[in-house]
Enzyme design. Sequence first.
Site, short mmCIF file in Angstrom:
data_model
loop_
_atom_site.label_atom_id
_atom_site.label_comp_id
_atom_site.label_asym_id
_atom_site.label_seq_id
_atom_site.Cartn_x
_atom_site.Cartn_y
_atom_site.Cartn_z
N TYR A 262 0.83 -1.14 -0.18
CA TYR A 262 -0.08 0.06 0.01
C TYR A 262 0.76 1.16 0.15
O TYR A 262 0.30 2.23 0.17
CB TYR A 262 -1.03 0.15 1.41
CG TYR A 262 -2.28 -1.03 1.20
CD1 TYR A 262 -3.35 -0.55 0.53
CD2 TYR A 262 -2.07 -2.34 1.92
CE1 TYR A 262 -4.28 -1.54 0.67
CE2 TYR A 262 -3.04 -2.99 1.92
CZ TYR A 262 -4.30 -2.65 1.22
OH TYR A 262 -5.17 -3.83 1.20
N GLY A 299 -11.10 0.93 -3.03
CA GLY A 299 -9.95 1.35 -2.20
C GLY A 299 -8.97 0.45 -2.03
O GLY A 299 -8.06 0.64 -1.12
N ASP A 300 -9.10 -0.65 -2.75
CA ASP A 300 -8.10 -1.88 -2.41
C ASP A 300 -7.21 -2.12 -3.70
O ASP A 300 -6.79 -3.19 -3.58
CB ASP A 300 -8.69 -2.87 -1.83
CG ASP A 300 -7.94 -3.96 -1.27
OD1 ASP A 300 -7.06 -3.52 -0.30
OD2 ASP A 300 -7.86 -5.09 -1.24
N MET A 301 -6.93 -1.41 -4.75
CA MET A 301 -6.08 -1.71 -5.82
C MET A 301 -4.80 -1.34 -5.40
O MET A 301 -4.13 -0.25 -6.04
CB MET A 301 -6.87 -0.85 -6.99
CG MET A 301 -8.19 -1.38 -7.39
SD MET A 301 -8.15 -3.41 -7.72
CE MET A 301 -7.35 -3.09 -9.46
N ASN A 305 -2.55 -6.10 -6.84
CA ASN A 305 -3.97 -6.18 -7.49
C ASN A 305 -3.79 -5.66 -8.93
O ASN A 305 -4.94 -5.26 -9.73
CB ASN A 305 -5.15 -5.54 -6.88
CG ASN A 305 -5.53 -6.53 -5.70
OD1 ASN A 305 -5.52 -7.49 -5.69
ND2 ASN A 305 -6.37 -5.77 -4.89
#
Length: 418
Positions: A262, A299-301, A305
């Site tokens: 992240y 919000g998790d790319m 991913n």
Amino acid sequence: MAKIFQAPKAIPSLEVLLNDLKVGTLVRTPGDFNAFNFADAYRATGGFPVLSLSFRAAAGGLRKNPKPLASALPAFFANLLPEDKLREAMEKHHAGNVRAGNDFDLLAALGADLPGAVRVVPSDGKTAISEDASKDKPKARFSLAGVQMKLSVMKNTGKGGGLTLPMGDEHGQYIAKFPSTAFPGVSENEYANLALAAAIGMEVPERELVEKSDFDGIPEEFNTLSEGKVLLVKRFDRGAGGERIHIEDFAQVFGIYPSRKYEAAAYHDIASALVAAVSPAAALEFVRRLALTVITGNGDMHLKNWSLIYHGNGDKPELAPIYDVLSTVPYIPADAMALSLGGERSFKALTAQRWKVFANRARLPEPAVLKAVTDIVESVNEHWWSLPERAVVPEKVLERIDEHLRVMTPILSTCADK
């Protein structure tokens, strides 16, 4: 000749194969240091087919062998392993043969069915133990990166059909993503978002929603208490005949460990890498996917991913199909982008100015980036509101996705005015 089994925790070295080609060796040294060395014959090819862009030198060929690491694998191999709850479940499944938190042990246990075309096998010709000696039952030996409870599964073609875990030397053709108590309707959410991506012309793997009752023989440690549909996605790193197709995610491309997925790069870094390794057209397709991420509130790319895929002889990467597409804002209303885009993460801050900054940092033409964003806004609004798959999404989840889309449409539409 009967197989000779060996506990993963007792294996001193592993041959690293790309399909059937030996590319190197992972060695566990005294003091729990792990060293990876490229095979001389593979180095002589200049590093083709490609194992990872992270191993390639700027001037061509392969970098020097990585330095031995204490109690850790090189980042490329660490990124092949499951994380968090999925890892805990797999370690429990192999209890007694794999030590908790030991990457080398787990890689040795799961090396027969890793993401992409990589395989690892014991150097001495033995087989990493795949049976429960006390019950004489084969063990699941697949690895999927990520934290969600998901399993590599195969469809039974015999009487009764159904879905089951591959055991021993079997290989899964599908990824089954199970429901979550923390995120209600997550399977239906992702199913609808994948359908939207397909409707607006993106390359998306085959998918369907199935029942938990369709699965047979799931070991207790992998069984979740959550009720609801299971999302079944066709693996794009497996061919129609079960052949392995090599892939690597962008944490692997950049040589970054999963714990930093992240924070260790920004979206313009991915775009720049795509320009250099694939093509400017691939980078603009990435921009289109980024715009979809923003308008749907995903919000998790993070770095894991987004992936490259190596078709044919494995020498040239392409942008892999889009995956892990869902809206996170129904569950985390204050969620933001997983990585920085033009210096911002907040969805509402991603006006035309941020996309211009992104374009300049990625060295992409501003007009092309702004047009890609505008086109996605128009396409999403054209297809989302009448998309048949909306019907499967729980009402509260759908309301929050719709609200986010209505908020983001005018913000992203500023790209059309610049």
